[in-house]
Structure formats: C-alpha cells, structure tokens
Design an enzyme around this catalytic site. Structure first.
Site, mmCIF file in Angstrom:
data_model
loop_
_atom_site.group_PDB
_atom_site.id
_atom_site.type_symbol
_atom_site.label_atom_id
_atom_site.label_comp_id
_atom_site.label_asym_id
_atom_site.label_seq_id
_atom_site.Cartn_x
_atom_site.Cartn_y
_atom_site.Cartn_z
ATOM 1 N N MET A 193 -39.251 143.511 44.463
ATOM 2 C CA MET A 193 -39.637 143.226 43.081
ATOM 3 C C MET A 193 -39.957 141.741 42.917
ATOM 4 O O MET A 193 -39.203 140.889 43.347
ATOM 5 C CB MET A 193 -38.456 143.584 42.176
ATOM 6 C CG MET A 193 -38.777 143.466 40.730
ATOM 7 S SD MET A 193 -38.379 144.952 39.867
ATOM 8 C CE MET A 193 -37.523 144.299 38.474
ATOM 9 N N CYS A 194 -41.087 141.462 42.338
ATOM 10 C CA CYS A 194 -41.492 140.095 42.049
ATOM 11 C C CYS A 194 -42.457 140.185 40.872
ATOM 12 O O CYS A 194 -42.894 141.270 40.509
ATOM 13 C CB CYS A 194 -42.243 139.471 43.214
ATOM 14 S SG CYS A 194 -41.224 139.142 44.666
ATOM 15 N N GLY A 195 -42.761 139.065 40.298
ATOM 16 C CA GLY A 195 -43.765 139.053 39.231
ATOM 17 C C GLY A 195 -44.889 138.125 39.621
ATOM 18 O O GLY A 195 -44.642 137.049 40.172
ATOM 19 N N ASN A 242 -46.760 140.552 45.444
ATOM 20 C CA ASN A 242 -45.707 141.424 44.927
ATOM 21 C C ASN A 242 -45.695 142.666 45.793
ATOM 22 O O ASN A 242 -46.698 143.364 45.875
ATOM 23 C CB ASN A 242 -45.981 141.785 43.462
ATOM 24 C CG ASN A 242 -44.997 142.803 42.923
ATOM 25 O OD1 ASN A 242 -43.876 142.884 43.394
ATOM 26 N ND2 ASN A 242 -45.423 143.578 41.949
ATOM 27 N N ARG A 272 -38.271 139.975 36.697
ATOM 28 C CA ARG A 272 -38.777 140.516 37.954
ATOM 29 C C ARG A 272 -38.511 139.579 39.127
ATOM 30 O O ARG A 272 -38.653 139.995 40.282
ATOM 31 C CB ARG A 272 -40.291 140.766 37.876
ATOM 32 C CG ARG A 272 -40.707 141.804 36.874
ATOM 33 C CD ARG A 272 -42.153 142.178 37.101
ATOM 34 N NE ARG A 272 -42.325 142.856 38.371
ATOM 35 C CZ ARG A 272 -42.288 144.174 38.536
ATOM 36 N NH1 ARG A 272 -42.109 144.962 37.516
ATOM 37 N NH2 ARG A 272 -42.448 144.704 39.734
#
Lengths: 300, 227
Positions: A1-3, A176, A32
């Site tokens: 999870m990343c933004g 992401n 995120r």
C-alpha cells in the site's frame, strides 16, 4: 500500500501556487503511506550548459560548502549549492559524468537523488506533512510535481528506499504496488552495469527504465517494454521534463484515478486527494485503463 | 429533509448520526454535503432512510446497506455497495473497481460505466449498469443478476456459479466456465423488470445472456495430469 499523486498545471498563472495546491493532495494520502514521503518538483530550469543535481546526505550538519569549493577546484567548473535540510540542490556547468564520478570518490556519504535541468527531488522518512514542510515545498513555484507516500511492504523504511527514484535526466518514478521478479531483474541489471542503493523493488523498476532509456528507447517504449518484463502489480507515475506519464499493470488492481480541467491535470491513487483542487467537482474524471500508457505535456 | 455536512462532522459523525435514527422515525430523508471523496460514507445503514450524497464519494460507499435508498450524485470509488444486504444504491455517475462486491441483496444501479471486477463474488444482488463494465466482471459470481447496457471487458464471468449475466453490447471474451446461454421467456421477463426498476429504456430482446457451464463444479479426473 502506498499513495501516489501528480499535478500538472496547464494554466501558467497557477505556477506560483503549485506547492500550495499539491500539499493537501499529498497529505490526504498519508493513510496509504505514513512511513516516508517524497516529491519531485519541476522548477527553475538551469541553462543548457548546466546540470542540476538533487543530492542528499544522512547527516544534516554535512559540510556542503566544502563540496562546492572542492568540486569547483577539481573540475575547474562553476558550482552553486543550495541546502534544504538533508538535501541540497547543486547547479554546475561541470560535465554530469565527471561530477558523479568526483562525488563518488570524494564525498562517499553523498547520494545522487536525481539530476537534469529542471527536476528537484526531496524524500525522507516521516509523515508526509512533516517531510513536505521540512523541504519548504508549500511555497514551491513550478510547472508540475509528483509525490509518493510510502507504506513499505518489500524493503526497509529508509530515506534511500523512499520514492521518487530517478530514472534519467529529469525523469523519476513513483510506484504503488509490488514487483515479484525484482530480485532476478536486479541481478540481470547489475550485469548490465546498473548500480543499486537498496533492496527496494521500485528501485529495480527505476533502474530498468534508466537502462532502457540509455539504450535509446523513448519513455513510451521503455514503459511498453516494462509491461512485458516487470512482473507484479503496479501503478507507475513517471515525472518528465515537461509533464508526466501514467501506466498500470494489465490486471490493474492498484487503484488510480485521473482528472482534468482547463487549468490542470491530476493523477492520484484515490479521488479524495484530487478532491482538494479548485474545480475538482466539475473536472473530467476517469480511471486509467490497464496496460495503457497515458502522457501529459511531453513528447514521451 | 435534513442536511449533514461531512466537512463539519466527518465520516464517523455522519455514519453515527444515521445509525442513531430510530426505525420508526419520520426523519427519513437525509442529504450529505461535501463528501470530498471520503471512504465508507453511509456504510452499514440499517433502516428505511433516503440518503442523497451530493458529490463524488470514495471507497465502500453504501457498504453493507440494509433497506436504505442511497443516491450518489457523482462518481463512486472502489467497492460501492460492497456486501449490500437490501435496499438501493444508485450511482448517477461512474463507479470504480469491484462495485457491488459480495453483495447479498438489494439493487445497485450505476448510470455510467463501472470499472473492473464489477459484481465480483456477488451473492444475490441485482446490478444494472447503464454503460460498460471493465475486465473480470462477475468473477466468481454466485447469485443475482448483472445487467450491462454497454459492453463487458475481458474475462466476463470467470469461474461463475449461478449468477445471471445480461449484456447488450459486446463481451470482449468470456472467462473460464462462462458461456452464452439461451434467453428464455422467464429471462426476458426478469430482465424487463430489472431495466424498469433501473429506469433504463432498452428492449430486453437486445441483450444476450451468459452464465455458468458448471464444468468447474466437480473435479474432472481427465485433468489430473494438470496438477
């Protein structure tokens, strides 16, 4: 999870507000990615015969002035350094390869985070808001900006492991997702002469792009080849000298949304990041299709 | 009609307000302003309310809905009406991935397009999409109806169980164990009823029906070598 988030200004009158418009977008993606954050801002282009480096050193008290003077003397060039926290922007008319070689030999703790004519990359561990403020990005003027908030799943939480990753002159990538064949690919790329600072999967994607672009591929070709060679799931946002590019893997399970008005084009992992922009309510909004390359503002 | 401002009270404030309304209350119509793409708006509503959300919403809007009629006056993010039990979720714009995922009942109407995995693992919901749906829609769909007035993306109905799929346009290709099936009178009647409820003006005869070949239900010993 990343933004991931990106903002490209179509209306030049908004350029003085770039950093201020982008701030709530990046902060909205904190949930995120609260580990680390990074931003690539495109501003203040240097002269044709100059190169702009984004450099970093873990020690905030590192003597950048010394680097400036020693570099000028060693390479018989002009060098100007502007420090912000652990990072520093170096503008020089020295040859890029010579500068990199000299830094490696004479300033071993210094990392080259990015280089080109316009790009400036800042990244660090910590909450996105704190990282953003630490580098005074809220007041940034510029044409476009991309950012990343990281929740590490594949490798350690370090400044070197945070995004964006440089992929060539004025090019950088935020990611992401996670790649499943990055170890094999890293070994292959090492044999091709690529060097790595981390165990990070996204750094492998960036190195892959760099290798492709050095071999003469256009950005679009490099991304198309990436669709074949990078296994895993991903949404990539690539900052270029005059815009950005977006691509998702063929299954497209990492979210992505784009929006456009007469004034701007924005991309984000989630709509709530874009919702802060003026005119967002009436923007044209769509999801990028799987395995399709979108580009803005440039000749990708 | 009562108004709630999400900017002022946040998602938790909105949802708590909706949960606290007694079932026999006359205060039935609620309007939510400034949704700002936030997640889980009007999630878990358990009562016959009419809820209008004035703008674009984030993930899981109307999830687990029971009885309420929720209208989104904008686009919806991932997992709209996820695991809905009954009631209606009506999206005026487009919906992102996994719309109506695992939903047990009720009606989900999307006036625009829906993205990939629309109706994934649906368990009895009726979904009507005015536009097209993305790839892997109705993946492992178990029960209910998915009506697509436009086209369907790749691998429609992969590993489908007993859900019924109706597509008016072109299905790029069908997923594993999904086949085209005969459109009988009962299906035309069902479809006419669904189109009517969703206020879509298409003729049921213009649709094709897809469903399960039921070949994946049991282990096929002839395929033993493949494992």
């Amino acid at each position: 999870m990343c933004g991931i988030v990106g903002l490209y200004l179509k209306n030049p009158r908004l350029q003085p507000q770039l950093g201020a418009m982008f701030k709530p977008m990046l902060i909205e993606m904190t949930a995120r990615g609260p580990d680390s954050a990074g931003v690539a801002v495109y501003r203040n282009p240097v002269k044709d015969n100059e190169v702009k480096f984004s450099l970093a050193h873990d020690d905030k008290a590192f003597n950048w002035r010394h680097v400036e003077g020693a570099l000028e003397e060693a390479l018989n060039c002009e060098a100007a350094i502007h420090q912000t926290g652990t990072h520093c922007i170096l503008v020089t008319d020295g040859k890029e390869e010579d500068v990199v070689k000299w830094l490696k030999a004479n300033a071993p703790g210094v990392r080259v985070v990015g280089s080109g004519h316009t790009v400036e990359i800042f990244k660090e561990t910590g909450l996105p808001e704190k990282v953003y403020d630490r580098f005074n990005l809220g007041s940034a003027t510029g044409t476009h900006i991309i950012g990343h908030t990281r929740m590490a799943t594949e490798s350690a939480v370090t400044t070197a492991g945070s995004h964006p990753f440089a992929t060539g002159a004025d090019l950088c990538l935020v990611h992401n997702g996670s790649l499943s064949n990055h170890n094999r690919l890293r070994e292959n790329l090492k044999r091709e002469g690529m060097e790595f600072q981390t165990e990070n999967d996204s750094e492998v994607a960036a190195a892959y792009m760099t290798w492709k672009l050095r071999g003469g591929a256009t950005l679009k070709q490099a991304l198309e080849d990436g669709l074949k060679d990078l296994d895993g799931f991903y949404t990539f946002l690539v900052g270029t000298a005059d815009g950005f590019a977006v691509v998702r893997d063929p299954i497209a399970c990492k979210h992505a949304v784009m929006a456009e008005t007469d004034d701007w084009v924005a991309m984000a992992t989630e709509w709530r990041a874009i919702a802060h922009l003026p005119g967002a309510d009436t923007a044209r909004i769509w999801e990028p299709e799987p395995a399709t390359i979108y580009t803005w503002g440039g000749n990708a | 009609m009562h108004e709630l401002d999400l900017k002022a009270i946040g998602v938790t404030g909105i949802n708590q307000k909706l949960y606290n309304i007694p079932k026999d209350s006359n205060e039935r119509h609620w309007v939510i302003r400034n949704p700002m793409g936030q997640h889980a708006i009007a999630c878990g509503v358990d009562g016959p309310l009419m809820i209008d959300i004035m703008g674009h919403v984030g993930f899981y809007c109307g999830g687990m809905n029971k009885e309420a009629e929720i209208t989104i006056h904008g686009h919806a993010g991932v997992g709209v009406a996820e695991n809905m039990m009954s009631g209606v979720v009506w999206v005026k714009g487009n919906a992102s991935e996994s719309a109506g995922a695992t939903a047990n009942g009720g009606l989900l109407v999307i006036e625009g397009d829906a993205s990939s995995r629309c109706g994934i693992s649906m368990k009895g919901v009726d979904i009507v999409v005015g536009g097209s749906v993305g790839h892997m829609s109705a993946f492992m769909a178990q029960r209910g109806n998915l009506v697509v007035c436009g086209d369907a993306g790749e691998a429609l109905g992969d590993s489908i169980y007993e859900a019924r799929l109706y597509v008016r346009g072109r299905a790029v290709n069908l997923g594993s164990d999904c086949i085209e099936k005969e459109m009988r009178q009962e299906h035309l009647e069902d479809l006419a009823r669904l189109l009517d409820r969703a206020r879509m003006k298409h003729r049921p005869e213009a649709f094709r029906r897809y469903g399960s070949a039921r070949k994946l239900y049991n282990f096929n010993v002839d395929h033993a070598d493949a494992y």
